[in-house]
Design an enzyme around this catalytic site. Structure first.
Site: not given
Ligand SMILES: [Zn+2]
Length: 314
Positions: A126, A163, A165, A244
């Protein structure tokens, strides 16, 4: 296969509070699972070095790097965003997380190791060129990728991000870089709530709606990742390895299971063996339920360790 496992005690000391999901227990869970599975003694263990300013500056602005150095506290916690903070150990942990990706890149590109897994935190995908967010300070996988391009003169890098995200930071850093293809698959709409369209033919975003299971995940990889990777023919693979999206991880609402993580890891091996002389640097991102994280990282590393001839192509 010779697989490097790169970590450092400093990465256990970065702590954002007792209730924060991105906790040191994640690395403990991974180490315990690798011991239980008896993979631990088959790995080549390295301590992550500190990344230097010049290496970070390949993907982050000088003013951003200076601000992180200046923000590092001597006591207590300092918030960088709503869910990212620094304690007195965070700066070194973050420098070692990026340094792990640098060392992994050197080990793989000199042929000393076949591939590498960086068991580090804080995660990185991120982090943008001048912004910390979402538990991330420096974009570790981007630092390693830029090192491969600038110091080892590779022309085509693929970053594969599974991931749950969206790797917004990696996309922001590399969207105009012709040497990098980013293939990302993620729950959408979901944090960080960015545009999920594929902005160029090298920035491959694959959004999945909440509730998607492993069948949908695998089909999306086959349909949307493999064709552009076949065209691009990467010389090296970097992985933003987040766990995740597992059905046991309440961070997200995707429903992957252990077999799905083994499957994507084998797909990555196949792509790397076909185009990139097997060269893989995998860097830990998310994954917040300790049991599933430990099991799935073990499955991922087993794919790195296993001779491809014994892997069934699924
Ligand atoms: Zn994540």
């Amino acid at each position: 296969m010779k697989t490097a496992y790169i970590s450092h005690p400093d990465c256990f000391k970065h702590n954002m509070g007792p209730y924060h999901p991105e906790s040191p227990h994640r690395l403990t869970a991974i180490e315990n699972a690798l011991h239980t599975s008896q993979l631990w003694p088959h790995l080549y263990h390295y301590d992550a070095p500190l990344a230097c300013i010049e290496q970070l500056a390949c993907v982050h602005t000088p003013s951003y790097i200076e601000s992180i150095l200046a923000t590092s506290p001597t006591t207590g916690q300092v918030a960088l965003d709503a869910d990212t903070s620094m304690n007195p150990h965070t700066l070194n942990a973050a420098l070692r997380a990026a340094g792990a990706a640098i060392l992994a890149t050197d080990l793989v590109l000199t042929g000393e190791m076949d591939n590498a897994f960086c068991a580090i935190r804080p995660p990185g995908h991120h982090a943008e060129s001048e912004r910390a967010m979402g538990f991330c300070l420096f974009n570790n996988v981007a630092v390693g990728s830029a090192h491969a391009i600038e110091q080892h003169h590779l022309q085509r890098i693929a970053i594969l991000d599974f991931d749950v995200h969206h790797g917004n930071g990696t996309e922001e850093i590399f969207h105009a870089n012709p040497h990098v293809m980013l293939c990302s698959i993620f729950q959408h709409p979901f944090y960080p709530y960015c545009d999920a369209s594929s902005t160029t033919d090298r920035m491959i975003n694959v959004p999945l709606p909440r509730g998607s299971d492993g069948k949908a995940f695998r089909q999306a990889i086959i349909d949307h990742w493999l064709p552009p990777l076949t065209l691009f023919q990467p010389q090296m693979i970097f992985v933003s390895a987040g766990f995740d999206a597992h059905r046991d991880d309440d961070m997200s609402q995707l429903l992957l299971n252990d077999d799905d993580y083994a499957w994507i890891s084998q797909q990555i091996r196949t792509i790397a063996d076909r185009y990139a002389q097997g060269r893989i640097v995998s860097v830990l991102e998310g994954g917040y339920e300790p049991e599933s994280l430990g099991r799935c990282v073990t499955a991922h590393i087993r794919s790195l360790l296993t001779d491809q001839n014994s892997i069934t192509d699924q």
